[in-house]
Design a protein around this motif. Structure first.
Motif, PDB file in Angstrom:
ATOM      1  N   THR A  69       0.391  25.982 -13.698  1.00  0.00           N
ATOM      2  CA  THR A  69       1.769  25.296 -13.551  1.00  0.00           C
ATOM      3  C   THR A  69       2.739  26.330 -12.553  1.00  0.00           C
ATOM      4  O   THR A  69       3.170  25.667 -11.844  1.00  0.00           O
ATOM      5  N   LEU A  70       2.652  27.504 -12.816  1.00  0.00           N
ATOM      6  CA  LEU A  70       3.419  28.487 -12.019  1.00  0.00           C
ATOM      7  C   LEU A  70       2.840  28.293 -10.428  1.00  0.00           C
ATOM      8  O   LEU A  70       3.505  28.405  -9.608  1.00  0.00           O
ATOM      9  N   ILE A  71       1.640  28.370 -10.311  1.00  0.00           N
ATOM     10  CA  ILE A  71       0.955  28.340  -9.108  1.00  0.00           C
ATOM     11  C   ILE A  71       1.172  26.988  -8.237  1.00  0.00           C
ATOM     12  O   ILE A  71       1.650  27.009  -7.057  1.00  0.00           O
ATOM     13  N   LEU A  72       1.306  25.806  -9.171  1.00  0.00           N
ATOM     14  CA  LEU A  72       1.427  24.491  -8.567  1.00  0.00           C
ATOM     15  C   LEU A  72       3.159  24.433  -8.223  1.00  0.00           C
ATOM     16  O   LEU A  72       3.389  24.103  -7.115  1.00  0.00           O
TER      17      LEU A  72
ATOM     18  N   VAL B 160       4.997  27.087  -7.401  1.00  0.00           N
ATOM     19  CA  VAL B 160       5.030  28.037  -6.135  1.00  0.00           C
ATOM     20  C   VAL B 160       4.642  27.114  -4.870  1.00  0.00           C
ATOM     21  O   VAL B 160       5.332  27.167  -3.794  1.00  0.00           O
ATOM     22  N   ALA B 161       3.299  26.573  -5.025  1.00  0.00           N
ATOM     23  CA  ALA B 161       2.968  25.685  -3.774  1.00  0.00           C
ATOM     24  C   ALA B 161       3.777  24.541  -3.624  1.00  0.00           C
ATOM     25  O   ALA B 161       4.041  24.378  -2.271  1.00  0.00           O
ATOM     26  N   GLY B 162       4.547  23.995  -4.239  1.00  0.00           N
ATOM     27  CA  GLY B 162       5.587  22.859  -4.222  1.00  0.00           C
ATOM     28  C   GLY B 162       6.702  23.613  -3.258  1.00  0.00           C
ATOM     29  O   GLY B 162       7.113  22.870  -2.337  1.00  0.00           O
ATOM     30  N   GLY B 163       7.194  24.780  -3.940  1.00  0.00           N
ATOM     31  CA  GLY B 163       8.114  25.215  -3.112  1.00  0.00           C
ATOM     32  C   GLY B 163       7.971  25.669  -1.764  1.00  0.00           C
ATOM     33  O   GLY B 163       8.881  25.621  -0.923  1.00  0.00           O
ATOM     34  N   ALA B 164       6.691  26.187  -1.493  1.00  0.00           N
ATOM     35  CA  ALA B 164       6.332  26.597  -0.403  1.00  0.00           C
ATOM     36  C   ALA B 164       6.213  25.646   0.780  1.00  0.00           C
ATOM     37  O   ALA B 164       6.591  25.435   1.944  1.00  0.00           O
TER      38      ALA B 164
ATOM     39  N   LEU C 105       5.389  17.410   4.654  1.00  0.00           N
ATOM     40  CA  LEU C 105       5.145  18.598   3.958  1.00  0.00           C
ATOM     41  C   LEU C 105       6.059  18.502   2.712  1.00  0.00           C
ATOM     42  O   LEU C 105       5.984  19.013   1.759  1.00  0.00           O
ATOM     43  N   ALA C 106       7.397  18.347   3.239  1.00  0.00           N
ATOM     44  CA  ALA C 106       8.407  18.402   2.168  1.00  0.00           C
ATOM     45  C   ALA C 106       8.370  17.183   1.053  1.00  0.00           C
ATOM     46  O   ALA C 106       8.484  17.439  -0.003  1.00  0.00           O
ATOM     47  N   SER C 107       7.801  15.956   1.520  1.00  0.00           N
ATOM     48  CA  SER C 107       7.805  14.899   0.500  1.00  0.00           C
ATOM     49  C   SER C 107       6.473  15.444  -0.368  1.00  0.00           C
ATOM     50  O   SER C 107       6.673  15.102  -1.512  1.00  0.00           O
TER      51      SER C 107
ATOM     52  N   ASN D 225       6.683  15.588  -4.453  1.00  0.00           N
ATOM     53  CA  ASN D 225       5.838  15.074  -5.388  1.00  0.00           C
ATOM     54  C   ASN D 225       5.162  15.935  -6.345  1.00  0.00           C
ATOM     55  O   ASN D 225       4.778  15.794  -7.347  1.00  0.00           O
ATOM     56  N   LEU D 226       4.604  17.134  -5.628  1.00  0.00           N
ATOM     57  CA  LEU D 226       4.082  18.286  -6.404  1.00  0.00           C
ATOM     58  C   LEU D 226       4.918  18.723  -7.492  1.00  0.00           C
ATOM     59  O   LEU D 226       4.547  18.636  -8.646  1.00  0.00           O
ATOM     60  N   LEU D 227       6.122  18.797  -6.984  1.00  0.00           N
ATOM     61  CA  LEU D 227       7.043  19.231  -8.396  1.00  0.00           C
ATOM     62  C   LEU D 227       7.350  18.233  -9.391  1.00  0.00           C
ATOM     63  O   LEU D 227       7.775  18.594 -10.453  1.00  0.00           O
TER      64      LEU D 227
END
Length: 147
Positions: A4-7, A9-13, A36-38, A42-44
């Motif tokens: 969950t933390l990896i996802l 961080v990936a969403g924030g990146a 990319l932002a959308s 969506n990932l977050l």
């Protein structure tokens, strides 16, 4: 680190890279930034929904089912992103046809406003009223009007 933390961080990146590209002047880079932002948002959304569970079907144990609202919001966001991407792609193509590039030009009015702000000048539309031209609140008209 948990998945969950990896996802997250990936969403924030993805959002950070998207915002960086949104600030560019090329419409194709703006389009890539929007995508990319959308995808990061969506990932977050899916990360914030919590752990995966059973399908939300009536009759299942309420403790084990997943919340369908974030999934519905992600589907709606995908449709909105598709429409915005199609609009930006059409604008970029038309700009390339007309001008040979897809750069966003400076707005003439924005440049005028920026220069006036730097020089601290008033607008040409501003006119200071003299005392005889002030509105008369009692008669509803100007002070010098004869009715």
């Amino acid at each position: 680190m948990t998945p969950t933390l990896i996802l997250a961080v990936a969403g924030g990146a993805l959002i950070a890279a998207g915002v960086y590209l949104l600030l560019e002047r090329s419409l194709m880079r703006i389009l890539a930034g929007l995508m990319l932002a959308s995808n990061g948002v969506n990932l977050l959304f899916l990360v914030a929904a919590g752990p995966a569970g059973l399908a939300p079907i009536v009759g299942q144990d309420p403790e084990q089912i997943t919340d369908p609202l974030p999934q519905a919001m992600v589907l709606t966001a995908i449709v909105i992103t598709l429409a915005a991407s199609a609009l930006l792609l059409a604008m970029s193509y038309r700009s390339f046809q007309l001008e040979g590039h897809d750069e966003v030009a400076d707005d003439v009015e924005d440049a005028i406003v920026r220069r006036r702000a730097e020089a601290d000048l008033s607008s040409e539309a501003y006119v200071e009223l003299t005392p005889e031209a002030q509105p008369d609140t009692e008669s509803g008209g100007r002070a010098g009007d004869a009715r």
